[in-house]
Design a protein around this motif. Sequence first.
Motif, PDB file in Angstrom:
ATOM      1  N   TYR A  48      86.740  24.023   6.628  1.00 54.29           N
ATOM      2  CA  TYR A  48      86.395  23.903   5.217  1.00 54.29           C
ATOM      3  C   TYR A  48      87.404  24.635   4.347  1.00 54.29           C
ATOM      4  CZ  TYR A  48      82.008  21.754   6.342  1.00 54.29           C
ATOM      5  OH  TYR A  48      81.065  20.863   6.786  1.00 54.29           O
ATOM      6  N   ALA A  49      87.583  24.098   3.155  1.00 57.73           N
ATOM      7  CA  ALA A  49      88.365  24.758   2.116  1.00 57.73           C
ATOM      8  C   ALA A  49      87.376  25.157   1.028  1.00 57.73           C
ATOM      9  CB  ALA A  49      89.424  23.810   1.555  1.00 57.73           C
ATOM     10  N   ILE A  50      87.399  26.425   0.646  1.00 56.04           N
ATOM     11  CA  ILE A  50      86.519  26.924  -0.400  1.00 56.04           C
ATOM     12  C   ILE A  50      87.402  27.359  -1.558  1.00 56.04           C
ATOM     13  CG2 ILE A  50      84.831  28.675  -1.051  1.00 56.04           C
ATOM     14  CD1 ILE A  50      85.203  27.745   2.543  1.00 56.04           C
ATOM     15  N   ARG A  51      87.150  26.789  -2.709  1.00 50.19           N
ATOM     16  CA  ARG A  51      87.944  27.111  -3.892  1.00 50.19           C
ATOM     17  C   ARG A  51      87.014  27.510  -5.016  1.00 50.19           C
ATOM     18  NH1 ARG A  51      89.446  22.108  -2.486  1.00 50.19           N
ATOM     19  NH2 ARG A  51      88.642  21.267  -4.438  1.00 50.19           N
ATOM     20  N   SER A  52      87.530  28.345  -5.891  1.00 49.75           N
ATOM     21  CA  SER A  52      86.770  28.671  -7.093  1.00 49.75           C
ATOM     22  C   SER A  52      87.705  28.642  -8.278  1.00 49.75           C
ATOM     23  CB  SER A  52      86.114  30.050  -6.974  1.00 49.75           C
ATOM     24  OG  SER A  52      87.063  31.069  -7.160  1.00 49.75           O
ATOM     25  N   ASN A  53      87.111  28.546  -9.450  1.00 47.64           N
ATOM     26  CA  ASN A  53      87.916  28.684 -10.647  1.00 47.64           C
ATOM     27  C   ASN A  53      88.199  30.175 -10.840  1.00 47.64           C
ATOM     28  OD1 ASN A  53      85.462  29.669 -11.501  1.00 47.64           O
ATOM     29  ND2 ASN A  53      85.072  28.027 -12.943  1.00 47.64           N
ATOM     30  N   ALA A  54      88.979  30.511 -11.831  1.00 46.45           N
ATOM     31  CA  ALA A  54      89.385  31.904 -12.036  1.00 46.45           C
ATOM     32  C   ALA A  54      88.211  32.823 -12.337  1.00 46.45           C
ATOM     33  CB  ALA A  54      90.422  31.992 -13.154  1.00 46.45           C
ATOM     34  N   THR A  55      87.163  32.289 -12.934  1.00 46.78           N
ATOM     35  CA  THR A  55      86.006  33.126 -13.241  1.00 46.78           C
ATOM     36  C   THR A  55      85.130  33.346 -12.023  1.00 46.78           C
ATOM     37  OG1 THR A  55      84.565  31.281 -13.849  1.00 46.78           O
ATOM     38  CG2 THR A  55      85.932  32.249 -15.607  1.00 46.78           C
ATOM     39  N   GLY A  56      85.261  32.514 -11.003  1.00 47.91           N
ATOM     40  CA  GLY A  56      84.465  32.642  -9.790  1.00 47.91           C
ATOM     41  C   GLY A  56      83.036  32.161  -9.932  1.00 47.91           C
ATOM     42  N   ARG A  57      82.706  31.537 -11.029  1.00 46.51           N
ATOM     43  CA  ARG A  57      81.327  31.102 -11.268  1.00 46.51           C
ATOM     44  C   ARG A  57      80.983  29.788 -10.569  1.00 46.51           C
ATOM     45  NH1 ARG A  57      79.252  35.612 -12.115  1.00 46.51           N
ATOM     46  NH2 ARG A  57      79.964  36.679 -13.958  1.00 46.51           N
ATOM     47  N   VAL A  58      81.985  28.997 -10.248  1.00 44.93           N
ATOM     48  CA  VAL A  58      81.745  27.725  -9.570  1.00 44.93           C
ATOM     49  C   VAL A  58      82.600  27.682  -8.309  1.00 44.93           C
ATOM     50  CG1 VAL A  58      81.859  25.211  -9.741  1.00 44.93           C
ATOM     51  CG2 VAL A  58      81.289  26.569 -11.761  1.00 44.93           C
ATOM     52  N   LEU A  59      81.940  27.383  -7.186  1.00 41.53           N
ATOM     53  CA  LEU A  59      82.652  27.232  -5.917  1.00 41.53           C
ATOM     54  C   LEU A  59      82.622  25.774  -5.497  1.00 41.53           C
ATOM     55  CD1 LEU A  59      81.371  30.159  -3.662  1.00 41.53           C
ATOM     56  CD2 LEU A  59      83.582  29.982  -4.791  1.00 41.53           C
ATOM     57  N   ALA A  60      83.734  25.305  -4.977  1.00 39.59           N
ATOM     58  CA  ALA A  60      83.811  23.977  -4.372  1.00 39.59           C
ATOM     59  C   ALA A  60      83.997  24.196  -2.879  1.00 39.59           C
ATOM     60  CB  ALA A  60      84.988  23.196  -4.942  1.00 39.59           C
ATOM     61  N   VAL A  61      83.061  23.685  -2.091  1.00 33.59           N
ATOM     62  CA  VAL A  61      83.127  23.783  -0.630  1.00 33.59           C
ATOM     63  C   VAL A  61      83.459  22.386  -0.132  1.00 33.59           C
ATOM     64  CG1 VAL A  61      81.864  24.361   1.466  1.00 33.59           C
ATOM     65  CG2 VAL A  61      81.388  25.612  -0.655  1.00 33.59           C
ATOM     66  N   GLN A  62      84.669  22.222   0.423  1.00 38.07           N
ATOM     67  CA  GLN A  62      85.149  20.900   0.804  1.00 38.07           C
ATOM     68  C   GLN A  62      85.420  20.821   2.297  1.00 38.07           C
ATOM     69  OE1 GLN A  62      88.924  19.664  -0.862  1.00 38.07           O
ATOM     70  NE2 GLN A  62      88.361  17.515  -0.665  1.00 38.07           N
ATOM     71  N   SER A  63      84.873  19.790   2.925  1.00 37.81           N
ATOM     72  CA  SER A  63      85.146  19.531   4.334  1.00 37.81           C
ATOM     73  C   SER A  63      86.559  18.972   4.457  1.00 37.81           C
ATOM     74  CB  SER A  63      84.138  18.524   4.897  1.00 37.81           C
ATOM     75  OG  SER A  63      84.568  18.074   6.163  1.00 37.81           O
ATOM     76  N   VAL A  64      87.373  19.614   5.283  1.00 39.50           N
ATOM     77  CA  VAL A  64      88.733  19.126   5.488  1.00 39.50           C
ATOM     78  C   VAL A  64      88.689  17.810   6.259  1.00 39.50           C
ATOM     79  CG1 VAL A  64      90.947  19.657   6.610  1.00 39.50           C
ATOM     80  CG2 VAL A  64      89.708  21.438   5.368  1.00 39.50           C
ATOM     81  N   ASP A  65      87.716  17.678   7.169  1.00 36.71           N
ATOM     82  CA  ASP A  65      87.605  16.475   7.991  1.00 36.71           C
ATOM     83  C   ASP A  65      87.182  15.248   7.191  1.00 36.71           C
ATOM     84  OD1 ASP A  65      88.243  18.011  10.273  1.00 36.71           O
ATOM     85  OD2 ASP A  65      86.141  18.603  10.488  1.00 36.71           O
ATOM     86  N   SER A  66      86.120  15.371   6.405  1.00 34.65           N
ATOM     87  CA  SER A  66      85.583  14.206   5.700  1.00 34.65           C
ATOM     88  C   SER A  66      86.004  14.132   4.236  1.00 34.65           C
ATOM     89  CB  SER A  66      84.056  14.203   5.768  1.00 34.65           C
ATOM     90  OG  SER A  66      83.527  15.258   4.986  1.00 34.65           O
ATOM     91  N   GLY A  67      86.417  15.266   3.662  1.00 32.26           N
ATOM     92  CA  GLY A  67      86.786  15.292   2.260  1.00 32.26           C
ATOM     93  C   GLY A  67      85.602  15.453   1.317  1.00 32.26           C
ATOM     94  N   LEU A  68      84.376  15.459   1.851  1.00 33.62           N
ATOM     95  CA  LEU A  68      83.202  15.637   1.005  1.00 33.62           C
ATOM     96  C   LEU A  68      83.201  17.027   0.395  1.00 33.62           C
ATOM     97  CD1 LEU A  68      80.451  13.936   3.188  1.00 33.62           C
ATOM     98  CD2 LEU A  68      81.571  13.031   1.140  1.00 33.62           C
ATOM     99  N   THR A  69      82.836  17.098  -0.881  1.00 29.94           N
ATOM    100  CA  THR A  69      82.839  18.362  -1.606  1.00 29.94           C
ATOM    101  C   THR A  69      81.453  18.648  -2.164  1.00 29.94           C
ATOM    102  OG1 THR A  69      85.151  18.050  -2.216  1.00 29.94           O
ATOM    103  CG2 THR A  69      83.898  19.631  -3.513  1.00 29.94           C
TER     104      THR A  69
END
Length: 140
Positions: A48-69
């Motif tokens: 998984y790739a976990i990304r957040s915006n600079a404020t850290g209030r929203v996280l996107a958890v994305q499967s590297v295998d399927s691309g689902l976020t």
Amino acid sequence: MKRQLRTFVGALVLFLMTGSAFGQTISISANVPFNFIVGGKTLPAGKYAIRSNATGRVLAVQSVDSGLTTLITTGNNIGSHNSPGKSRLVFRQYGNLYFLGQVWEGGYNEGRELPKNNRESTVAADYQVLSSAVVVPALR
């Protein structure tokens, strides 16, 4: 269903707006060896790739295998006197269910805590004490 769709669209807009406004995001990769739940969704084991915006209030958890976020808004920032050397994900475990609970980026003494959703609260009510917290180190 309409409420969930509005919440998802609102979180997505917020994520995109704040990410582009600050021009930077936090990015962590991890190989999670078990199925886990985040934002009410059960995600399969995998990378998984976990990304957040600079404020850290929203996280996107994305499967590297399927691309689902999956997008989720975080609760309070949490602090530690000792900054973690490496990035890590912390899961709250109840029996054989794992809920993503915290995201820590290496080198920083603040992490992001994910609030318990209704499903986790229901499951937690069946357990007297939290079974354990499972830490998954992030990949380089």
